[in-house]
Design an enzyme around this catalytic site. Sequence first.
Site, PDB file in Angstrom:
ATOM      1  CD  GLU A   1      49.694 -61.037-115.178  1.00 34.50           C
ATOM      2  OE1 GLU A   1      49.884 -62.112-114.591  1.00 34.50           O
ATOM      3  OE2 GLU A   1      48.613 -60.417-115.123  1.00 34.50           O
TER       4      GLU A   1
ATOM      5  CG  HIS B   1      47.469 -60.872-111.651  1.00 30.09           C
ATOM      6  ND1 HIS B   1      46.950 -60.670-112.919  1.00 30.09           N
ATOM      7  CD2 HIS B   1      46.436 -60.722-110.801  1.00 30.09           C
ATOM      8  CE1 HIS B   1      45.659 -60.410-112.827  1.00 30.09           C
ATOM      9  NE2 HIS B   1      45.308 -60.433-111.562  1.00 30.09           N
TER      10      HIS B   1
ATOM     11  CB  CYS C   1      43.197 -62.910-112.439  1.00 36.20           C
ATOM     12  SG  CYS C   1      42.240 -61.899-111.294  1.00 36.20           S
TER      13      CYS C   1
END
Lengths: 225, 84
Positions: free
Chosen positions: A197, A195, A87
């Site tokens: 994660e 994302h 990002c």
Amino acid sequence: MTSRIGVVVFPGTNCEHDAVVALDQLGADASLVFHTETSLKGFDGIVLPGGFAHGDYVRPGAIARFSPIMDAVSAFGNDGGPILGICNGFQVLCEAQLLPGALQKNRGLTFLCKPTTLIVSSTRSVLTATATVGQELSIPINHFSGSYTCDSETLSMLRDQERIVLRYRENPNGSIDDIAGITNEAGNIVGLMPHPERAISSLLGSQDGNVLLSSFLHSSSTAQV
Amino acid sequence: MRFIARVEVSLRPGIADPEGATIERALGALGFDGIASVRAGRSFQVELDATNKEEAQSTAASLADRLLANPIIERYEIEVTELS
């Protein structure tokens, strides 16, 4: 061997702890590195996480590019070390010219925060090396400036060299050629807007982020930096 | 000598400008007729010391290249005036 991953924190970064938790859960030894540091000695891989580095002033990533740590990040990448920009981290890598092109405001001018389906388009990168071309991954996006753009020569080069690593199944933001993530020529520096994660547990709606992060850790454990 | 450099940054022609397009539609909705097109951009005013106007111009171009504009998607125009 446990991969030691440095997660870079700029003023305004806000996804660093998510990244550390996600990487540690996969067996890595991740730690935070403040942007005023000048050395990345001892790390096997580097993550530039999401957020709003330096307030995103001027443009996302424009000021972060001049943070003291960035010389070490460039040197690490030029030596073949695995670098992942997520990002805002992707925006920083583009501004630092470690990746080609730029990210501009989303088509439609809305901040987007939702799950997306990504398609693995190339395995020629540290992020996708252990994935499969055509594999679909559910991973959320969370951005305002995520529309990837570049000139037509750069786009041809990215296609020819199989450097478009991830595409959106349904383009959410107007990115050229549905691009969600790209890599450098050597495949060791990768940036993506989604994302991974935030997709590490069924509790979060998807575990597909682990496919990408484990590939990154695998590459980090075998890289000779 | 002190100068003020006004740096106008805008998207290159051909680069999609969703902000300009939205403003264009809004102007139509407000009843403004004959709006041909709108491009959005931003402006910076930099006060700087230099020995002459050429040096101020050159410094302004350099800082626009390195920070204020992203040459991949943006272009800029600089106007330097001396502050009295």
